[in-house]
Scaffold this motif. Structure first.
Motif, PDB file in Angstrom:
ATOM      1  N   UNK A 122       0.860  -1.181   0.000  1.00 33.33           N
ATOM      2  CA  UNK A 122       0.000   0.000   0.000  1.00 33.33           C
ATOM      3  C   UNK A 122       0.895   1.230   0.000  1.00 33.33           C
ATOM      4  N   UNK A 123       0.555   2.204  -0.864  1.00 33.91           N
ATOM      5  CA  UNK A 123       1.365   3.406  -1.006  1.00 33.91           C
ATOM      6  C   UNK A 123       0.512   4.653  -0.788  1.00 33.91           C
ATOM      7  N   UNK A 124       1.088   5.615  -0.098  1.00 32.32           N
ATOM      8  CA  UNK A 124       0.497   6.943   0.038  1.00 32.32           C
ATOM      9  C   UNK A 124       1.069   7.766  -1.107  1.00 32.32           C
ATOM     10  N   UNK A 125       0.170   8.279  -1.960  1.00 39.83           N
ATOM     11  CA  UNK A 125       0.584   8.945  -3.184  1.00 39.83           C
ATOM     12  C   UNK A 125       0.049  10.371  -3.195  1.00 39.83           C
ATOM     13  N   UNK A 126       0.875  11.294  -3.672  1.00 41.33           N
ATOM     14  CA  UNK A 126       0.438  12.677  -3.824  1.00 41.33           C
ATOM     15  C   UNK A 126       0.574  13.067  -5.293  1.00 41.33           C
ATOM     16  N   UNK A 127      -0.541  13.533  -5.861  1.00 40.07           N
ATOM     17  CA  UNK A 127      -0.560  14.011  -7.245  1.00 40.07           C
ATOM     18  C   UNK A 127      -0.642  15.525  -7.221  1.00 40.07           C
ATOM     19  N   UNK A 128       0.102  16.149  -8.122  1.00 34.85           N
ATOM     20  CA  UNK A 128       0.082  17.607  -8.196  1.00 34.85           C
ATOM     21  C   UNK A 128       0.006  18.030  -9.656  1.00 34.85           C
ATOM     22  N   UNK A 129      -0.903  18.946  -9.922  1.00 35.16           N
ATOM     23  CA  UNK A 129      -1.036  19.483 -11.268  1.00 35.16           C
ATOM     24  C   UNK A 129      -1.080  20.996 -11.192  1.00 35.16           C
ATOM     25  N   UNK A 130      -0.411  21.631 -12.126  1.00 35.18           N
ATOM     26  CA  UNK A 130      -0.326  23.090 -12.141  1.00 35.18           C
ATOM     27  C   UNK A 130      -1.577  23.699 -12.755  1.00 35.18           C
ATOM     28  N   UNK A 131      -1.909  24.929 -12.288  1.00 37.22           N
ATOM     29  CA  UNK A 131      -3.017  25.694 -12.836  1.00 37.22           C
ATOM     30  C   UNK A 131      -2.495  27.024 -13.358  1.00 37.22           C
ATOM     31  N   UNK A 132      -3.094  27.457 -14.465  1.00 37.94           N
ATOM     32  CA  UNK A 132      -2.831  28.791 -14.996  1.00 37.94           C
ATOM     33  C   UNK A 132      -4.179  29.363 -15.407  1.00 37.94           C
ATOM     34  N   UNK A 133      -4.490  30.538 -14.921  1.00 32.62           N
ATOM     35  CA  UNK A 133      -5.792  31.169 -15.176  1.00 32.62           C
ATOM     36  C   UNK A 133      -6.945  30.241 -14.804  1.00 32.62           C
ATOM     37  N   UNK A 134      -6.802  29.554 -13.680  1.00 32.61           N
ATOM     38  CA  UNK A 134      -7.819  28.655 -13.126  1.00 32.61           C
ATOM     39  C   UNK A 134      -8.083  27.437 -14.002  1.00 32.61           C
ATOM     40  N   UNK A 135      -7.143  27.093 -14.884  1.00 35.16           N
ATOM     41  CA  UNK A 135      -7.270  25.902 -15.732  1.00 35.16           C
ATOM     42  C   UNK A 135      -6.065  24.997 -15.497  1.00 35.16           C
ATOM     43  N   UNK A 136      -6.330  23.692 -15.456  1.00 33.94           N
ATOM     44  CA  UNK A 136      -5.252  22.740 -15.285  1.00 33.94           C
ATOM     45  C   UNK A 136      -4.399  22.701 -16.549  1.00 33.94           C
ATOM     46  N   UNK A 137      -3.076  22.759 -16.360  1.00 36.32           N
ATOM     47  CA  UNK A 137      -2.150  22.733 -17.484  1.00 36.32           C
ATOM     48  C   UNK A 137      -1.022  21.752 -17.185  1.00 36.32           C
ATOM     49  N   UNK A 138      -0.462  21.188 -18.225  1.00 35.69           N
ATOM     50  CA  UNK A 138       0.699  20.325 -18.073  1.00 35.69           C
ATOM     51  C   UNK A 138       0.366  18.973 -17.492  1.00 35.69           C
ATOM     52  N   UNK A 139       1.390  18.148 -17.394  1.00 35.63           N
ATOM     53  CA  UNK A 139       1.200  16.789 -16.879  1.00 35.63           C
ATOM     54  C   UNK A 139       1.020  16.782 -15.357  1.00 35.63           C
ATOM     55  N   UNK A 140       0.438  15.718 -14.877  1.00 41.02           N
ATOM     56  CA  UNK A 140       0.285  15.521 -13.440  1.00 41.02           C
ATOM     57  C   UNK A 140       1.558  14.883 -12.894  1.00 41.02           C
ATOM     58  N   UNK A 141       2.109  15.488 -11.862  1.00 39.20           N
ATOM     59  CA  UNK A 141       3.301  14.934 -11.206  1.00 39.20           C
ATOM     60  C   UNK A 141       2.833  14.054 -10.054  1.00 39.20           C
ATOM     61  N   UNK A 142       3.259  12.796 -10.052  1.00 41.16           N
ATOM     62  CA  UNK A 142       2.847  11.842  -9.021  1.00 41.16           C
ATOM     63  C   UNK A 142       4.075  11.435  -8.219  1.00 41.16           C
ATOM     64  N   UNK A 143       3.956  11.543  -6.890  1.00 40.65           N
ATOM     65  CA  UNK A 143       5.050  11.157  -5.983  1.00 40.65           C
ATOM     66  C   UNK A 143       4.547  10.158  -4.967  1.00 40.65           C
ATOM     67  N   UNK A 144       5.302   9.114  -4.746  1.00 37.69           N
ATOM     68  CA  UNK A 144       5.004   8.149  -3.685  1.00 37.69           C
ATOM     69  C   UNK A 144       5.643   8.710  -2.411  1.00 37.69           C
ATOM     70  N   UNK A 145       4.801   8.960  -1.398  1.00 36.40           N
ATOM     71  CA  UNK A 145       5.289   9.550  -0.149  1.00 36.40           C
ATOM     72  C   UNK A 145       5.686   8.513   0.881  1.00 36.40           C
ATOM     73  N   UNK A 146       4.995   7.365   0.880  1.00 38.38           N
ATOM     74  CA  UNK A 146       5.291   6.309   1.847  1.00 38.38           C
ATOM     75  C   UNK A 146       4.813   4.988   1.273  1.00 38.38           C
ATOM     76  N   UNK A 147       5.517   3.912   1.617  1.00 37.21           N
ATOM     77  CA  UNK A 147       5.175   2.577   1.131  1.00 37.21           C
ATOM     78  C   UNK A 147       5.213   1.589   2.286  1.00 37.21           C
ATOM     79  N   UNK A 148       4.184   0.758   2.355  1.00 36.66           N
ATOM     80  CA  UNK A 148       4.129  -0.356   3.308  1.00 36.66           C
ATOM     81  C   UNK A 148       4.052  -1.640   2.508  1.00 36.66           C
ATOM     82  N   UNK A 149       4.834  -2.632   2.893  1.00 39.79           N
ATOM     83  CA  UNK A 149       4.788  -3.932   2.246  1.00 39.79           C
ATOM     84  C   UNK A 149       4.492  -4.990   3.307  1.00 39.79           C
ATOM     85  N   UNK A 150       3.536  -5.865   2.986  1.00 42.04           N
ATOM     86  CA  UNK A 150       3.145  -6.925   3.923  1.00 42.04           C
ATOM     87  C   UNK A 150       4.318  -7.853   4.183  1.00 42.04           C
ATOM     88  N   UNK A 151       4.391  -8.330   5.389  1.00 42.63           N
ATOM     89  CA  UNK A 151       5.495  -9.239   5.766  1.00 42.63           C
ATOM     90  C   UNK A 151       5.268 -10.624   5.213  1.00 42.63           C
TER      91      UNK A 151
END
Length: 151
Positions: A122-151
């Protein structure tokens, strides 16, 4: 027999004033400590100001890998995993510092949905997308913030 406001005893008035005071104290305490622990009387700061027209949109989500290797989105809701998106976002730094907390979420999901595919990771993921003039522009940047793996 109906009563009018003048018919209330001092005890009735005192009880009502005390209840009102307790409600106001909880609301004020939640606002001053900026906590969601007392929701819906906790902090509502997430709704307090508008988003700038130029900036970014950030979204936190959970992504899992099942025991058979499929990547799945894990809904963030009390019915799905036992906590809400706002609760997870409020505790995000704790989860990043201790990814084992994601294991608790995976176990909660398994308990709430015994027939669902088991998660190997299970991963905690943060997606970020830029806005210009209140419109989404460019690609979405996705970062994995934390990861848990079952034993």
């Amino acid at each position: 027999m109906s009563t009018t406001p003048g018919d209330l005893s001092r005890r009735s008035v005192a009880w009502r004033v005390a209840a009102l005071g307790a409600g106001v104290a909880v609301l004020l305490g939640g606002q001053l400590t900026d906590t969601n622990d007392w929701f819906p009387l906790g902090s509502l700061s997430q709704y307090a100001s508008p988003r700038p027209a130029d900036g970014s949109v950030v979204s936190t989500s959970l992504e899992g890998t099942t025991v058979d290797g499929r990547v799945v989105q894990v809904p963030l809701s009390p019915a799905a995993v036992g906590l809400s998106r706002a609760e997870l976002e409020a505790q995000g730094q704790r989860v990043i510092a201790d990814p084992a907390l994601l294991g608790d979420i995976a176990r909660s999901r398994a308990a709430l949905h015994p027939g669902a595919d088991r998660l190997r990771q299970l991963r905690l993921v943060r997606s970020e997308q830029q806005m210009r003039d209140a419109r989404l522009v460019g690609p979405t940047e996705v970062r994995v913030l934390a990861t848990w793996t079952a034993a």
